[in-house]
Motif scaffolding. Structure first.
Motif, PDB file in Angstrom:
ATOM      1  N   UNK A 129      39.603  35.604  30.880  1.00 35.10           N
ATOM      2  CA  UNK A 129      39.554  34.146  30.938  1.00 35.10           C
ATOM      3  C   UNK A 129      40.916  33.512  31.204  1.00 35.10           C
ATOM      4  N   UNK A 130      41.979  34.078  30.603  1.00 29.58           N
ATOM      5  CA  UNK A 130      43.291  33.447  30.715  1.00 29.58           C
ATOM      6  C   UNK A 130      43.865  33.512  32.125  1.00 29.58           C
ATOM      7  N   UNK A 131      43.285  34.356  32.976  1.00 36.06           N
ATOM      8  CA  UNK A 131      43.812  34.502  34.340  1.00 36.06           C
ATOM      9  C   UNK A 131      43.047  33.675  35.365  1.00 36.06           C
ATOM     10  N   UNK A 132      41.960  33.031  34.958  1.00 39.87           N
ATOM     11  CA  UNK A 132      41.134  32.281  35.906  1.00 39.87           C
ATOM     12  C   UNK A 132      41.932  31.173  36.586  1.00 39.87           C
ATOM     13  N   UNK A 133      42.671  30.392  35.805  1.00 35.30           N
ATOM     14  CA  UNK A 133      43.414  29.262  36.392  1.00 35.30           C
ATOM     15  C   UNK A 133      44.485  29.756  37.354  1.00 35.30           C
ATOM     16  N   UNK A 134      45.132  30.892  37.030  1.00 36.81           N
ATOM     17  CA  UNK A 134      46.149  31.460  37.929  1.00 36.81           C
ATOM     18  C   UNK A 134      45.515  31.869  39.264  1.00 36.81           C
ATOM     19  N   UNK A 135      44.335  32.490  39.171  1.00 36.11           N
ATOM     20  CA  UNK A 135      43.669  32.987  40.375  1.00 36.11           C
ATOM     21  C   UNK A 135      43.212  31.837  41.267  1.00 36.11           C
ATOM     22  N   UNK A 136      42.587  30.848  40.653  1.00 39.18           N
ATOM     23  CA  UNK A 136      42.120  29.692  41.419  1.00 39.18           C
ATOM     24  C   UNK A 136      43.291  28.933  42.047  1.00 39.18           C
ATOM     25  N   UNK A 137      44.390  28.872  41.317  1.00 33.49           N
ATOM     26  CA  UNK A 137      45.579  28.198  41.843  1.00 33.49           C
ATOM     27  C   UNK A 137      46.178  28.987  43.006  1.00 33.49           C
ATOM     28  N   UNK A 138      46.216  30.305  42.890  1.00 29.31           N
ATOM     29  CA  UNK A 138      46.805  31.142  43.934  1.00 29.31           C
ATOM     30  C   UNK A 138      46.036  31.019  45.244  1.00 29.31           C
ATOM     31  N   UNK A 139      44.701  31.041  45.163  1.00 34.48           N
ATOM     32  CA  UNK A 139      43.883  31.052  46.379  1.00 34.48           C
ATOM     33  C   UNK A 139      43.348  29.669  46.758  1.00 34.48           C
ATOM     34  N   UNK A 140      43.872  28.642  46.120  1.00 37.50           N
ATOM     35  CA  UNK A 140      43.430  27.270  46.405  1.00 37.50           C
ATOM     36  C   UNK A 140      43.582  26.947  47.898  1.00 37.50           C
ATOM     37  N   UNK A 141      42.535  26.369  48.470  1.00 34.48           N
ATOM     38  CA  UNK A 141      42.598  25.943  49.865  1.00 34.48           C
ATOM     39  C   UNK A 141      42.358  27.041  50.878  1.00 34.48           C
ATOM     40  N   UNK A 142      42.159  28.291  50.411  1.00 39.37           N
ATOM     41  CA  UNK A 142      41.943  29.396  51.349  1.00 39.37           C
ATOM     42  C   UNK A 142      40.469  29.674  51.595  1.00 39.37           C
ATOM     43  N   UNK A 143      39.590  28.967  50.893  1.00 39.18           N
ATOM     44  CA  UNK A 143      38.160  29.174  51.065  1.00 39.18           C
ATOM     45  C   UNK A 143      37.431  29.134  49.737  1.00 39.18           C
ATOM     46  N   UNK A 144      36.312  29.809  49.681  1.00 43.13           N
ATOM     47  CA  UNK A 144      35.452  29.839  48.500  1.00 43.13           C
ATOM     48  C   UNK A 144      35.886  30.960  47.560  1.00 43.13           C
ATOM     49  N   UNK A 145      36.181  30.618  46.319  1.00 51.50           N
ATOM     50  CA  UNK A 145      36.511  31.628  45.309  1.00 51.50           C
ATOM     51  C   UNK A 145      35.398  31.660  44.268  1.00 51.50           C
ATOM     52  N   UNK A 146      34.878  32.847  44.003  1.00 48.36           N
ATOM     53  CA  UNK A 146      33.761  33.010  43.070  1.00 48.36           C
ATOM     54  C   UNK A 146      34.145  34.029  42.003  1.00 48.36           C
ATOM     55  N   UNK A 147      34.111  33.601  40.755  1.00 45.91           N
ATOM     56  CA  UNK A 147      34.390  34.533  39.657  1.00 45.91           C
ATOM     57  C   UNK A 147      33.154  35.387  39.410  1.00 45.91           C
ATOM     58  N   UNK A 148      33.340  36.702  39.426  1.00 45.90           N
ATOM     59  CA  UNK A 148      32.246  37.641  39.223  1.00 45.90           C
ATOM     60  C   UNK A 148      32.207  38.043  37.755  1.00 45.90           C
ATOM     61  N   UNK A 149      31.054  37.848  37.122  1.00 48.73           N
ATOM     62  CA  UNK A 149      30.946  38.064  35.677  1.00 48.73           C
ATOM     63  C   UNK A 149      30.949  39.523  35.259  1.00 48.73           C
ATOM     64  N   UNK A 150      30.460  40.416  36.114  1.00 45.45           N
ATOM     65  CA  UNK A 150      30.416  41.852  35.805  1.00 45.45           C
ATOM     66  C   UNK A 150      31.284  42.590  36.816  1.00 45.45           C
ATOM     67  N   UNK A 151      32.268  43.320  36.319  1.00 48.05           N
ATOM     68  CA  UNK A 151      33.172  43.993  37.250  1.00 48.05           C
ATOM     69  C   UNK A 151      32.454  45.003  38.136  1.00 48.05           C
ATOM     70  N   UNK A 152      31.363  45.577  37.636  1.00 44.24           N
ATOM     71  CA  UNK A 152      30.628  46.564  38.431  1.00 44.24           C
ATOM     72  C   UNK A 152      30.117  45.981  39.744  1.00 44.24           C
ATOM     73  N   UNK A 153      30.032  44.652  39.821  1.00 45.06           N
ATOM     74  CA  UNK A 153      29.552  43.999  41.041  1.00 45.06           C
ATOM     75  C   UNK A 153      30.665  43.745  42.072  1.00 45.06           C
TER      76      UNK A 153
END
Length: 263
Positions: A129-153
């Motif tokens: 959870x603590x890395x979500x904001x970093x990830x969204x900020x890093x890839x902001x404006x590059x397209x659609x970012x989707x957090x995947x709930x299960x790593x196996x996917x």
């Protein structure tokens, strides 16, 4: 709230995908430092190339690891201080990232695709959870970012959107060649095929913004008249195993992503 890009980012690897991300970050105003032992000078304006990982580690607190899967763990093992590490390698698990990175680091596993260079990427990611904001900020404006709930996917993300541009380009070329076979020039055929693919997606996206549960097959039925040209074309696609071939392509790419993680 206005987007605030990272002031500095470090990157290991400036290949196709790493270079695409680097260009997007530089365009946002981020100062990018990179290490790539295969390069003597930076191929991207605005990217400062350093000669060692030690030098790179001194420049930033967030690092994009854009190397081949078999190099991810050795590269992370070279870092000495905890930081935020974003890996774009297929098949390398979140657990592998955490174990290889310096203790106390924050890790993210992400699968981007090349259209991000045109701000139309499709990126699935897995992290705490603590890395979500970093990830969204890093890839902001590059397209659609989707957090995947299960790593196996994440392997399925790799098989679908990570490898997906190659499937679409193969379909595009097949359409262009088909028009050529029927007498159109290649440029005429390619132009019609590109606009047909892009226009159909824009049209369907607009429809779905108003009707959120609209299914692609519903819209397909609107343009498929009884006994008309389209139903005959669709029949030929299915007799050729088109839908099955697409599903098989995604499945095989997903399996390969899993294999890469096993070494």
């Amino acid at each position: 709230m206005a987007h605030t890009p990272f002031k500095t980012v470090g990157m290991v690897g400036l290949g196709k995908m790493g270079g695409a991300i680097a260009k997007a970050l530089v365009a946002q105003g981020t100062k990018l430092f990179a290490f790539d032992p295969n390069l003597k000078q930076s191929p991207i304006e605005g990217v400062s190339l350093v000669s060692t990982l030690d030098a790179l580690e001194k420049e930033a607190g967030l690092f994009v690891i854009a190397v081949k899967p078999n190099l991810v763990e050795p590269v992370l093992g070279e870092f000495t201080k905890p930081a935020i590490f974003v890996s774009i390698a297929a098949g390398i698990s979140f657990g592998q990232l955490v174990n290889a990175a310096p203790k106390g680091s924050t890790c993210v596993r992400v699968m981007p695709n090349l259209p991000l260079v045109s701000n139309r990427g499709a990126m699935g990611y897995f992290c705490e959870d603590e890395a979500v904001s970093h990830t969204e900020r890093l890839f902001y404006g590059m397209g659609e970012t989707i957090r995947i709930g299960k790593e196996s996917l994440m392997d399925a993300v790799t098989g679908l959107s990570g490898s997906g541009p190659a499937y679409v380009l193969t379909f595009l070329q097949a359409m262009a060649e088909a028009g050529l076979q029927e007498g159109l020039s290649y440029e005429e055929s390619l132009g019609l095929a590109m606009e047909t693919i892009e226009g159909t997606l824009v049209y369907f996206r607009d429809l779905r913004s108003k009707h959120h549960t609209l299914h692609p097959m519903e819209v397909r039925n609107w343009v498929t008249s009884p006994g008309g040209t389209t139903i005959h074309g669709l029949d030929a696609l299915e007799r050729g195993g088109f839908s099955t071939a697409v599903r098989d392509a995604v499945r095989r790419a997903t399996e390969r992503s899993k294999e890469l993680g096993k070494g």
